[in-house]
Design an enzyme around this catalytic site. Structure first.
Site, short mmCIF file in Angstrom:
data_model
loop_
_atom_site.label_atom_id
_atom_site.label_comp_id
_atom_site.label_asym_id
_atom_site.label_seq_id
_atom_site.Cartn_x
_atom_site.Cartn_y
_atom_site.Cartn_z
N GLU A 1 70.68 51.00 -22.56
CA GLU A 1 71.64 52.13 -22.51
C GLU A 1 72.47 52.43 -23.68
O GLU A 1 72.76 51.44 -24.53
CB GLU A 1 72.69 51.54 -21.19
CG GLU A 1 72.10 51.47 -19.98
CD GLU A 1 72.93 50.82 -18.97
OE1 GLU A 1 72.49 51.16 -17.62
OE2 GLU A 1 73.80 49.95 -19.06
N CYS B 1 77.99 54.28 -29.03
CA CYS B 1 77.79 52.92 -28.85
C CYS B 1 76.41 52.66 -28.64
O CYS B 1 75.99 52.99 -27.57
CB CYS B 1 78.68 52.55 -27.83
SG CYS B 1 78.44 50.82 -27.37
N CYS C 1 69.67 40.53 -23.93
CA CYS C 1 70.24 39.80 -25.21
C CYS C 1 69.83 38.26 -24.80
O CYS C 1 69.74 37.66 -23.87
CB CYS C 1 71.81 39.66 -24.99
SG CYS C 1 72.61 39.31 -26.51
N CYS D 1 77.10 34.63 -23.37
CA CYS D 1 78.57 34.98 -23.25
C CYS D 1 78.77 35.14 -21.83
O CYS D 1 78.14 36.15 -21.14
CB CYS D 1 79.00 36.32 -23.88
SG CYS D 1 78.62 36.10 -25.71
N CYS E 1 79.93 38.54 -20.19
CA CYS E 1 79.29 39.67 -20.40
C CYS E 1 77.92 40.08 -19.45
O CYS E 1 77.04 39.15 -19.08
CB CYS E 1 78.59 39.78 -21.84
SG CYS E 1 77.86 41.30 -22.41
N GLY F 1 72.79 43.75 -26.61
CA GLY F 1 72.10 43.24 -27.64
C GLY F 1 73.08 42.57 -28.58
O GLY F 1 74.01 42.89 -29.01
N GLU F 2 72.33 41.60 -29.63
CA GLU F 2 73.15 41.22 -30.65
C GLU F 2 72.40 41.51 -32.21
O GLU F 2 71.33 41.29 -32.44
CB GLU F 2 73.00 39.38 -30.73
CG GLU F 2 73.53 38.95 -32.10
CD GLU F 2 74.92 39.36 -32.50
OE1 GLU F 2 76.00 39.35 -31.72
OE2 GLU F 2 75.04 39.73 -33.68
N SER G 1 83.30 39.37 -32.22
CA SER G 1 83.85 39.14 -30.92
C SER G 1 84.11 37.77 -31.00
O SER G 1 83.49 36.68 -30.69
CB SER G 1 82.62 39.44 -30.09
OG SER G 1 82.13 40.72 -29.99
N ASN H 1 86.59 43.98 -18.83
CA ASN H 1 85.90 44.85 -17.47
C ASN H 1 85.33 44.00 -16.56
O ASN H 1 83.98 43.18 -17.03
CB ASN H 1 85.00 45.67 -18.16
CG ASN H 1 85.57 46.73 -19.01
OD1 ASN H 1 86.89 47.25 -18.77
ND2 ASN H 1 85.21 46.52 -20.51
N CYS I 1 82.64 48.24 -22.21
CA CYS I 1 82.11 46.77 -22.96
C CYS I 1 81.83 46.05 -22.00
O CYS I 1 82.39 45.54 -21.19
CB CYS I 1 83.27 46.36 -23.98
SG CYS I 1 83.70 47.13 -25.16
N1 SAH Z 1 76.52 41.20 -29.38
C1 SAH Z 1 77.62 41.79 -29.89
C2 SAH Z 1 77.41 43.04 -29.69
C3 SAH Z 1 78.04 43.54 -28.33
S1 SAH Z 1 79.45 44.26 -28.41
C4 SAH Z 1 78.94 41.10 -30.01
O1 SAH Z 1 79.12 40.21 -29.07
O2 SAH Z 1 79.77 41.52 -30.58
C5 SAH Z 1 80.19 43.97 -26.97
C6 SAH Z 1 81.43 44.10 -27.00
O3 SAH Z 1 82.01 43.93 -25.50
C7 SAH Z 1 81.83 42.61 -27.58
O4 SAH Z 1 83.02 42.45 -28.15
C8 SAH Z 1 81.79 41.58 -26.24
O5 SAH Z 1 82.55 40.46 -26.73
C9 SAH Z 1 82.59 42.50 -25.14
N2 SAH Z 1 82.52 42.24 -24.00
C10 SAH Z 1 81.50 41.74 -23.42
N3 SAH Z 1 81.60 41.50 -22.16
C11 SAH Z 1 82.76 42.05 -21.92
C12 SAH Z 1 83.41 42.49 -20.55
N4 SAH Z 1 83.13 42.05 -19.29
N5 SAH Z 1 84.78 43.30 -20.64
C13 SAH Z 1 85.08 43.53 -21.95
N6 SAH Z 1 84.54 43.27 -23.00
C14 SAH Z 1 83.39 42.71 -23.03
#
Ligand code: SAH
Length: 347
Positions: A94, A107, A114, A118, A121, A165-166, A220, A296, A339
């Site tokens: 997506e 984005c 991934c 986390c 997420c 993904g990372e 993050s 979220n 996010c």
């Molecule tokens: N893997 C990378 C790229 C993904 S970015 C990273 O972790 O930075 C996605 C962003 O959304 C990250 O900052 C992550 O911590 C945040 N995120 C993940 N789950 C979320 C959620 N449920 N609500 C809000 N932000 C979230």
């Protein structure tokens, strides 16, 4: 025989030029085809109208153009657009278009699923299927650029690698995509408008600094206390905060580019004064700003957004210590485009 054909977009410009020379044509022909593929985004050889019919047929016999396809597009009530993107092997990722009054941000995803875990997420619940190729990353950007022109009458202005993904675990392909996005033969965008967001892979942050990519870096963070961070981002056990700190210091010494920390404040997890003070200490290591992002929910109920008092407390403590802090409102929540909500639900 069909699947024996090579993806022409996996070739560099030089390889394409060499191919034409080997075919007793001119290397210039390679440049022309390259321009069709990357600058004009051609989806078929037939579209390459300044190339002779024989040459187009020859290309058709040897190659395929593996384009992504926007399978489903959803529009949020706030203008955010989410694309479900079908890849040539039928997997889906997506990407999201986020409009503001003056900007359009894309984005984009870097992997299918991934490999990190986390706990908060949605993407982490999908296992990592594979890395995206450079052209699959590039195509997501082009698709959003087109949508931006169509619906908002302006080109794409910024890109964040904050989709699925990372990105630093698919380093080479992400960097190849960035090269194409920034090159005049691609989209000619300034690297300063591109942000790579990472959960914090120290070795790759250093490599990014060494490679002088001139892009921006976001991390993050979510907690500056090892015990807590490991609980919510278990890979922190392998890459603890001290290693992250060292990599970030290295990044700054090389690039002089300020880092953004993404940070969610959750109820009963990191909502105390002590947590905020730990963040302030971490922020002193390298010039940075903090983006407090809204949580979220991902339906499993284990995490809850902290009270607004807790977020205000963070904001005050940071500001008192002269650390720039912004509070980010979620966009596209109603279509699971915010996010951490990207989980191929629409697919
Ligand atoms: N893997 C990378 C790229 C993904 S970015 C990273 O972790 O930075 C996605 C962003 O959304 C990250 O900052 C992550 O911590 C945040 N995120 C993940 N789950 C979320 C959620 N449920 N609500 C809000 N932000 C979230």
């Amino acid at each position: 025989m069909k699947n024996k054909k090579k993806d022409i977009r996996a070739l560099t410009k030089k390889q394409l030029q060499d191919f034409f020379v080997a075919e007793r044509d001119k290397s210039f022909r390679g440049s022309q085809v390259y321009e069709w593929l990357w600058n004009k985004g051609a989806h078929s050889f037939e579209a390459m109208t300044n190339i002779s019919k024989e040459t187009r047929e020859m290309l058709n016999e040897n190659f395929v153009i593996n384009h992504i396809r926007v399978d489903q597009m959803q529009r949020s009530s706030d203008g955010t657009i989410k694309n479900a993107v079908k890849l040539h092997d039928q997997l889906t990722v997506e990407s999201v278009l986020i409009p503001t009054a003056t900007r359009t941000t894309a984005c984009v995803s870097s992997q299918v699923g991934c490999s990190l875990d986390c706990q908060f997420c949605a993407t982490a619940k999908l296992k990592r299927m594979r890395n995206l190729n450079p052209d699959e990353i590039y195509d997501q950007v082009v698709a959003i650029d087109n949508e931006s022109r169509l619906y908002f009458d302006r080109p794409l202005s910024n890109i964040v690698f904050m989709g699925m993904g990372e990105p630093l675990m698919n380093y080479n392909n992400v960097m190849k995509a960035v090269e194409k996005i920034t090159s005049p033969e691609g989209l000619g965008m300034s690297p300063k408008r591109i942000t790579i967001s990472t959960s914090g892979v120290p070795k790759m942050i250093k490599k990014l600094a060494d490679d002088e990519a001139k892009i921006k870096l976001a991390v993050s963070l979510h907690s500056a206390v090892d015990k807590i961070r490991t609980k919510i981002m278990p890979f922190n056990e392998t890459f603890p905060l001290n290693d992250l700190r060292e990599a970030l210091e290295y990044w700054y010494s090389k690039t002089k580019s300020r880092i953004t920390y993404e940070y969610i404040v959750w109820k009963d997890i990191n909502d105390t004064r002590k947590d905020a003070e730990a963040l302030v200490r971490f922020c002193k290591y390298v010039p940075c700003k903090v983006n407090l992002i809204e949580y979220n929910p991902i339906d499993d109920g284990n995490f809850q957004q902290a009270s607004s008092q807790a977020t205000d407390m963070y904001q005050q403590i940071l500001e008192r210590n002269n650390i720039t802090v912004t509070v980010r409102r979620s966009r596209g929540k109603d279509i699971d485009a915010a996010c951490g909500q990207l989980a191929n639900k629409s697919a």
